[in-house]
Every structure is written in structure tokens, then in C-alpha cells.
Write an enzyme that holds these catalytic residues in place. Structure first.
Site, PDB file in Angstrom:
ATOM      1  N   ALA A 237       0.828  -1.219   0.000  1.00 36.18           N
ATOM      2  CA  ALA A 237       0.000   0.000   0.000  1.00 36.18           C
ATOM      3  C   ALA A 237       0.860   1.265   0.000  1.00 36.18           C
ATOM      4  O   ALA A 237       1.926   1.254   0.616  1.00 36.18           O
ATOM      5  CB  ALA A 237      -0.894   0.001   1.241  1.00 36.18           C
ATOM      6  N   PRO A 238       0.422   2.320  -0.682  1.00 34.01           N
ATOM      7  CA  PRO A 238      -0.864   2.501  -1.373  1.00 34.01           C
ATOM      8  C   PRO A 238      -0.913   1.981  -2.811  1.00 34.01           C
ATOM      9  O   PRO A 238      -1.911   2.225  -3.483  1.00 34.01           O
ATOM     10  CB  PRO A 238      -1.030   4.022  -1.359  1.00 34.01           C
ATOM     11  CG  PRO A 238       0.378   4.539  -1.446  1.00 34.01           C
ATOM     12  CD  PRO A 238       1.218   3.565  -0.671  1.00 34.01           C
ATOM     13  N   GLY A 239       0.125   1.303  -3.284  1.00 38.00           N
ATOM     14  CA  GLY A 239      -0.041   0.616  -4.559  1.00 38.00           C
ATOM     15  C   GLY A 239       0.748   1.151  -5.742  1.00 38.00           C
ATOM     16  O   GLY A 239       0.497   0.759  -6.875  1.00 38.00           O
ATOM     17  N   GLY A 240       1.704   2.041  -5.495  1.00 37.64           N
ATOM     18  CA  GLY A 240       2.525   2.534  -6.606  1.00 37.64           C
ATOM     19  C   GLY A 240       3.165   1.384  -7.361  1.00 37.64           C
ATOM     20  O   GLY A 240       3.091   1.310  -8.594  1.00 37.64           O
ATOM     21  N   LYS A 241       3.757   0.470  -6.614  1.00 39.55           N
ATOM     22  CA  LYS A 241       4.459  -0.632  -7.280  1.00 39.55           C
ATOM     23  C   LYS A 241       3.478  -1.693  -7.747  1.00 39.55           C
ATOM     24  O   LYS A 241       3.646  -2.272  -8.820  1.00 39.55           O
ATOM     25  CB  LYS A 241       5.527  -1.206  -6.368  1.00 39.55           C
ATOM     26  CG  LYS A 241       6.374  -0.086  -5.823  1.00 39.55           C
ATOM     27  CD  LYS A 241       7.770  -0.322  -5.593  1.00 39.55           C
ATOM     28  CE  LYS A 241       8.468   0.979  -5.202  1.00 39.55           C
ATOM     29  NZ  LYS A 241       7.706   1.914  -4.326  1.00 39.55           N
TER      30      LYS A 241
ATOM     31  N   ASP B  71      -0.635  -5.789   2.746  1.00 35.14           N
ATOM     32  CA  ASP B  71      -0.166  -4.709   3.614  1.00 35.14           C
ATOM     33  C   ASP B  71      -0.824  -4.883   4.975  1.00 35.14           C
ATOM     34  O   ASP B  71      -1.918  -5.427   5.083  1.00 35.14           O
ATOM     35  CB  ASP B  71      -0.494  -3.324   3.030  1.00 35.14           C
ATOM     36  CG  ASP B  71       0.429  -2.242   3.605  1.00 35.14           C
ATOM     37  OD1 ASP B  71       1.407  -1.868   2.929  1.00 35.14           O
ATOM     38  OD2 ASP B  71       0.177  -1.793   4.739  1.00 35.14           O
TER      39      ASP B  71
ATOM     40  N   ASP C  33      -0.020  -9.120   8.329  1.00 33.68           N
ATOM     41  CA  ASP C  33       1.426  -9.018   8.483  1.00 33.68           C
ATOM     42  C   ASP C  33       2.041  -9.996   7.487  1.00 33.68           C
ATOM     43  O   ASP C  33       1.773 -11.199   7.547  1.00 33.68           O
ATOM     44  CB  ASP C  33       1.796  -9.401   9.915  1.00 33.68           C
ATOM     45  CG  ASP C  33       3.282  -9.214  10.180  1.00 33.68           C
ATOM     46  OD1 ASP C  33       4.101  -9.425   9.270  1.00 33.68           O
ATOM     47  OD2 ASP C  33       3.617  -8.860  11.328  1.00 33.68           O
TER      48      ASP C  33
ATOM     49  N   ASP D 170       9.080  -3.844  -0.836  1.00 35.69           N
ATOM     50  CA  ASP D 170       9.331  -2.405  -0.693  1.00 35.69           C
ATOM     51  C   ASP D 170       9.127  -2.135   0.789  1.00 35.69           C
ATOM     52  O   ASP D 170       8.051  -1.767   1.228  1.00 35.69           O
ATOM     53  CB  ASP D 170       8.312  -1.651  -1.565  1.00 35.69           C
ATOM     54  CG  ASP D 170       8.528  -0.149  -1.545  1.00 35.69           C
ATOM     55  OD1 ASP D 170       9.612   0.298  -1.136  1.00 35.69           O
ATOM     56  OD2 ASP D 170       7.607   0.571  -1.956  1.00 35.69           O
TER      57      ASP D 170
ATOM     58  N   CYS E  98      12.889   3.331   0.500  1.00 33.97           N
ATOM     59  CA  CYS E  98      13.080   4.743   0.206  1.00 33.97           C
ATOM     60  C   CYS E  98      13.931   5.340   1.313  1.00 33.97           C
ATOM     61  O   CYS E  98      13.717   6.454   1.763  1.00 33.97           O
ATOM     62  CB  CYS E  98      11.750   5.462   0.085  1.00 33.97           C
ATOM     63  SG  CYS E  98      10.735   5.277   1.546  1.00 33.97           S
TER      64      CYS E  98
HETATM   65  C1  LIG Z   1       7.301   1.897   1.759  1.00 37.27           C
HETATM   66  S1  LIG Z   1       5.636   1.537   2.107  1.00 37.27           S
HETATM   67  C2  LIG Z   1       5.120   0.672   0.663  1.00 37.27           C
HETATM   68  C3  LIG Z   1       4.841   1.535  -0.545  1.00 37.27           C
HETATM   69  C4  LIG Z   1       4.230   0.761  -1.707  1.00 37.27           C
HETATM   70  N1  LIG Z   1       5.022  -0.410  -2.041  1.00 37.27           N
HETATM   71  C5  LIG Z   1       4.030   1.617  -2.940  1.00 37.27           C
HETATM   72  O1  LIG Z   1       4.830   1.489  -3.880  1.00 37.27           O
HETATM   73  O2  LIG Z   1       3.062   2.364  -2.995  1.00 37.27           O
HETATM   74  C6  LIG Z   1       5.754   0.244   3.297  1.00 37.27           C
HETATM   75  C7  LIG Z   1       4.447  -0.416   3.694  1.00 37.27           C
HETATM   76  O3  LIG Z   1       4.737  -1.527   4.537  1.00 37.27           O
HETATM   77  C8  LIG Z   1       3.599  -1.746   5.341  1.00 37.27           C
HETATM   78  N2  LIG Z   1       4.025  -2.689   6.408  1.00 37.27           N
HETATM   79  C9  LIG Z   1       4.719  -2.426   7.533  1.00 37.27           C
HETATM   80  N3  LIG Z   1       4.928  -3.569   8.215  1.00 37.27           N
HETATM   81  C10 LIG Z   1       4.378  -4.579   7.499  1.00 37.27           C
HETATM   82  C11 LIG Z   1       4.269  -5.988   7.694  1.00 37.27           C
HETATM   83  N4  LIG Z   1       4.792  -6.600   8.746  1.00 37.27           N
HETATM   84  N5  LIG Z   1       3.608  -6.710   6.744  1.00 37.27           N
HETATM   85  C12 LIG Z   1       3.068  -6.095   5.663  1.00 37.27           C
HETATM   86  N6  LIG Z   1       3.151  -4.773   5.457  1.00 37.27           N
HETATM   87  C13 LIG Z   1       3.792  -4.017   6.350  1.00 37.27           C
HETATM   88  C14 LIG Z   1       3.198  -0.360   5.750  1.00 37.27           C
HETATM   89  O4  LIG Z   1       1.845  -0.316   6.150  1.00 37.27           O
HETATM   90  C15 LIG Z   1       3.473   0.436   4.474  1.00 37.27           C
HETATM   91  O5  LIG Z   1       2.294   0.580   3.724  1.00 37.27           O
END
Ligand SMILES: C[S@@+](CC[C@H](N)C(=O)[O-])C[C@H]1O[C@@H](n2cnc3c(N)ncnc32)[C@H](O)[C@@H]1O
Lengths: 186, 328
Positions: free
Chosen positions: B138-142, B160, B187, B204, B257
Site C-alpha cells: 500500500a498505497p499501490g505505486g508498485k 499490507d 502481516d 518495498d 526509500c
Molecule cells: C514503503 S511503504 C510501501 C509503498 C508501496 N510499495 C508503494 O509502492 O506504494 C511500506 C508499507 O509496509 C507496510 N508494512 C509495515 N509492516 C508490514 C508488515 N509486517 N507486513 C506487511 N506490510 C507491512 C506499511 O503499512 C506500508 O504501507
């Protein structure tokens, strides 16, 4: 739909499927339904609310594996068909794009200015309608298109063509438009 | 690695670092580390972080071709320029109206995405028909970019942990016309019971966001060294899960990032140590500086030199690190 406390994602029962396909066929004609049916099986996600999805086989088998291995159910999958509320079906925004391609009726195209206003939640005046497909009756659900034929959302016919005399009467009431992604979807 | 962890996560800032931290508004431990990463280009980096980044968009070929989109936006007064390393990416050089409120945006014709953050999906190179896992989606760019590269075929499992962010993910999938994706809120570590069923995995990872300082200056002070240590642990666990879920012969992209080596090369190095059948491989997209192999007196696995680093002062992008791994 009975309220459930946990998220459940499962094959749609025959009644729900009949309601969804029946509504789509009534609004837009049989071609939309035929096109959609080749895409996958109907599923329902519920968790107090209920939504319908169309899920291709390869997604369905992953969902099954996921459920068996982890007990987890998906939040959504495949093509989002729409909402199931109080025994009624309301089509989703992403479906409007598919409907615009295959509909034989229930489509209204509007001027550029009216299209911009529609995206801000406004209704459509009869004078802004540039063309329409099928007989529009009061109460019909329609897809609203911009001049390029791109689907902007759904409306309800509030006055049929024979009542469009001055151009200033509201012909289609806005039910849901893509501006939703900005206002609510964030 | 326990001792290494001690050294890596115990930073005593020099007087110079303290002074610069004060001048630019950072926590001193950050500057101390940046001094080692950037050497004589430290000030270039800090200065670049003071300027806003150019915005960028990725056109959504599931719904429109990039040329038509560019023409439509240019007719509205936008000025676009192709991003050399991103086949669907444009820099937005003039933005006469808000990018997030155009009709084209609502129609799902583009995603507002950082130029560096477009790279991981190209590097993972998913193909139509494959099974792909997006572990922190989330939010889904990738996710939306993976779907586009897969022509909406095959399956993406997008996961997510955050309820609020999963809603945003779903809204973007709907807007962009993505239909090959199963969304699960959990998770991602819970998924390991599925076993090695994915051809490709995108991780990511959640991170300190140390690469996003030009966009969000609050990050100059919001994360402590201890946050960094805790995140590195979570990242190792998530990458371990990614490994468990990838079929042999499959690929994993590990990306953040953050420009912190502790969240990137160190994490990858740790996981490599546990798995002789895992390797870092050269990405097919040749952009970015090489990964860091030695930091604060700690040697990482030399393979992490194949990771790629992008920075505001060298690439004009948010700070980003991307590693492509292969499981044998
Ligand atoms: C860097 S952001 C992802 C951005 C996304 N890939 C994009 O391109 O839009 C990291 C994400 O990891 C999620 N997150 C954190 N811990 C997590 C876990 N244990 N399992 C799954 N998601 C997790 C967060 O809620 C957050 O949305």
C-alpha cells in the site's frame, strides 16, 4: 446480507449471482453480461458490508491456497463488480469502464462542460446530453460518458427524453462519479 | 553479526557533524553517517535535500498509451519530459493544475510516483502469467506498475498490514483498472505458511524514509537510531519471509526509500549469510550508484555492491536503494 464479524471471501450463491447478472442485463443489455462472464466466477466479500467480485481461475486457486495455509481471506480480488446492500446491487466505478465498451442501452454522453461538472458530483441537464443509447425511462440507471466516450460514473434518469423541452431540466441525477476517488478514495 | 550490530547502531557524532546537523536541522547521528556515505559530496547532498523534488508520473498503459496521455496533459498546459530510465515515466516540469485532480488522473491514466520508485518494478521485470507477491504494497505505486507490466494477466498477491493504507491501495487498483490482484490485509510474515509459490517477490520494505527528506523535511528529526535498529530487524524478518515464499529460480527485489545502509545492504547481507542459495544479481536496468559494501567499520557481503543507490544530488530523485536477488 447478515452481518459477519470477520472478513469472508467466498463463491457467490445463486441468488446473489442472479441478482447481479439480472440487474446488469436490465440496465445495459445482454452483451455486457456475456463479456463479463468469460472473465471469471462471482465471489462475495463480506464483513458486515458485502461486495461482489469477478475472479479468474488462477486468482481463485491462490485464494484457496491462502485460505488453507493461513486461514486468511482476501479483502478484494479480480474485478470489483459492486456493492450488495439491502438486497440490492449497486455497480462499482471500475465496472463503468467495461460497461461503456459493451452496453447496448443505458448510456448517456454529455458535453465537455457537463462532464467536468459531473466529476464534481453535479447532475446532468437535458441540454448537455449529446447522445444516448436505448430508451431512457424514469428511474433507469445509466453510465455517463464524456465526449471521448470515457465513463465518468453512474446516474439515474429523472426525466425521460420526451420531457426534455428547454434543456434546463435535470435529466440525469448523479449517483456516483470518478471524483469519488478524490473525495473519498484517498 | 551481533557485534557488527553493536558497532553499526552506536554512533558518536563528531563536532563537525553536530555543527552541520544544527545548520541543516537534522539529528547529529544522521549527519555523522551521511559524512561516511557521501564523503566530500556531503554538502551537495544536504543542499539538494533543501530543494523540492521535481514531480513525476507514470502513465498507465492498461488504459492509455503514453503518447496520448502526454498530448492530453500538454493540451492542459502541463510540461512533461521523459524520464530516461523509466519507459512509462515523465518528469512534470510545469503543473498548471493539481496533478491529483485532473480528469485524466480520475480516469486512471497515470499514477503520481517518484522517479526512483519506478525502478524496482522494472528491475523485478514481472511477466504476464507469473505469480507475483507484493509484500508491503500500500498505497499501490508498485502494485499498479507490476500489473501494468504483466498486462493485467497472471496474479499479484498484494499485502499490507495497515487497514487505512489497504483502502487506499484498493482505490488505486480500481482507478487504474487493475484486475489481476488479490489484496490481503495482514502481516506479510504470516504468509510463509504458503511456501515457495511465487515466481517473483517485491519487498518495498517499511523504513525510516531517510530518502524522502526533500519531500518531507520532518524526517530530518523524526527517527532515532533506535528506530533504525528496530526497523532493520523487521526488514530482515520480512526479507526472510520473501525468501521462503520465492520458488527456486525466482527473483526478489528488496528496496527502500531510505539511503541508510543499515536498512539496505546490512539487511540483505544478514539474509545472504543464512542462505547459500540466495545471491544478489546485477539488475537489467543500468542506473544508480553501486551498493555500499563497508560501513562504519563493518564489512557486508561483497555481493551487495550489485545493489543500486539513487540520491537527490546525483539523480534528481528521492533517495532510494534497490537490490535484485535470485534464489537458486
Ligand atoms: C514503503 S511503504 C510501501 C509503498 C508501496 N510499495 C508503494 O509502492 O506504494 C511500506 C508499507 O509496509 C507496510 N508494512 C509495515 N509492516 C508490514 C508488515 N509486517 N507486513 C506487511 N506490510 C507491512 C506499511 O503499512 C506500508 O504501507
Amino acid at each position: 446480507m447478515p452481518a459477519e464479524k470477520i472478513l469472508v471471501f467466498r463463491r457467490a450463491g445463486p441468488e446473489v449471482a442472479r441478482m447481479v447478472w439480472g440487474s446488469l442485463e436490465r440496465w445495459f443489455g445482454p452483451r455486457v453480461v456475456e463479456a463479463l462472464k468469460t472473465y471469471g466466477e462471482m465471489y462475495v466479500a463480506s464483513n458486515g458490508w458485502a461486495e461482489a467480485y469477478l475472479v479468474p481461475g488462477e486468482q481463485a486457486s491462490l485464494i484457496e491456497q491462502l485460505r488453507e495455509a493461513t486461514g486468511l481471506h482476501p479483502y478484494s480480488a479480480g474485478l470489483f463488480l459492486g456493492y450488495l446492500e439491502k438486497g440490492r446491487y449497486r455497480p462499482s466505478l471500475p465496472l463503468a469502464h467495461v460497461v461503456a465498451k459493451y452496453a447496448e442501452r443505458g448510456v448517456v454522453a454529455v458535453s465537455d462542460k457537463a462532464a467536468q461538472l459531473f466529476l464534481y458530483g453535479r447532475d446532468v441537464f437535458s441540454g448537455s446530453i449529446t447522445r444516448f443509447l436505448g430508451p431512457l425511462r424514469k428511474g433507469d440507471l445509466v453510465v455517463v460518458l464524456n465526449p471521448l466516450g470515457e465513463a465518468l460514473g453512474y446516474g439515474e434518469v429523472v426525466s425521460p427524453p420526451q420531457e426534455w423541452l428547454h434543456g434546463s431540466e435535470i435529466a440525469v441525477r448523479n449517483l456516483q462519479d470518478l471524483g469519488w476517488y478524490l473525495r473519498r478514495g484517498g | 553479526m551481533g557485534d557488527d550490530e553493536g558497532e553499526l547502531f552506536h554512533v558518536k557524532p563528531s563536532r563537525y557533524a553536530v555543527e552541520l546537523a544544527e545548520r541543516y536541522g537534522y539529528l547529529p547521528y544522521m549527519i555523522e553517517r551521511y559524512a561516511e556515505i557521501f564523503g566530500e559530496r556531503l554538502l551537495d547532498f544536504l543542499e539538494a535535500c533543501e530543494k523540492p523534488l521535481r514531480r513525476s508520473i507514470r502513465c498507465n498503459t492498461l488504459k492509455i498509451d503514453c503518447g496520448s496521455l502526454a498530448r492530453r496533459l500538454e493540451a492542459k498546459g502541463f510540461k512533461l519530459r521523459k524520464i530516461p530510465w523509466a519507459p512509462h515515466g515523465f518528469w512534470v516540469e510545469e503543473e498548471p493544475l493539481s496533478l491529483g485532480a485532473t480528469e485524466e488522473y480520475l480516469l486512471g491514466y497515470y499514477y503520481i510516483q517518484g522517479a526512483a520508485s519506478m525502478l524496482p518494478a522494472y528491475i523485478l521485470e514481472p511477466r504476464p502469467g507469473e505469480r507475483v507477491l507484493d509484500m508491503a504494497a500500500a498505497p499501490g505505486g508498485k502494485t499498479t506498475q507490476l500489473a501494468q507490466l504483466m498486462l493485467n494477466r497472471g496474479v499479484i498477491l498484494a499485502v499490507d498490514i495497515s487497514r487505512r493504507r489497504v483502502r487506499a491501495l484498493r482505490s488505486h487498483l480500481n482507478r487504474m483498472g487493475v484486475t489481476n490482484t488479490v489484496v490481503v490485509r495482514t502481516d506479510a510474515r504470516r504468509l510463509v505458511k504458503l511456501g515457495p509459490v511465487f515466481d517473483k517477490v517485491m519487498l518495498d520494505a517499511p523504513c525510516t524514509g531517510e530518502g524522502l527528506i526533500p519531500i518531507d523535511p520532518s524526517r530530518k528529526k523524526s527517527r532515532t537510531m533506535n528506530d533504525l535498529r528496530l526497523l532493520a530487524r523487521l526488514q530482515v524478518e520480512l526479507l526472510e519471509a520473501a525468501f521462503a515464499l520465492t520458488r527456486s529460480g525466482g527473483y526478489i527485489v528488496y528496496t527502500t526509500c531510505s539511503i541508510a545502509p543499515e536498512e539496505n545492504e546490512y539487511v540483505v547481507s544478514q539474509v545472504l549469510e543464512n542462505h547459500p542459495n540466495l545471491a544478489v544479481v546485477e539488475p537489467g536496468v543500468d542506473v544508480g550508484l553501486p551498493g555500499i559494501t563497508r560501513f562504519r567499520g563493518v564489512d557486508f557481503d561483497p555481493q551487495v555492491g550489485r545493489c543500486r543507490r539513487l540520491y537527490p544530488h546525483t539523480h534528481g530523485t528521492e533517495g532510494f536503494v534497490i537490490c535484485l536477488l535470485r534464489k537458486y
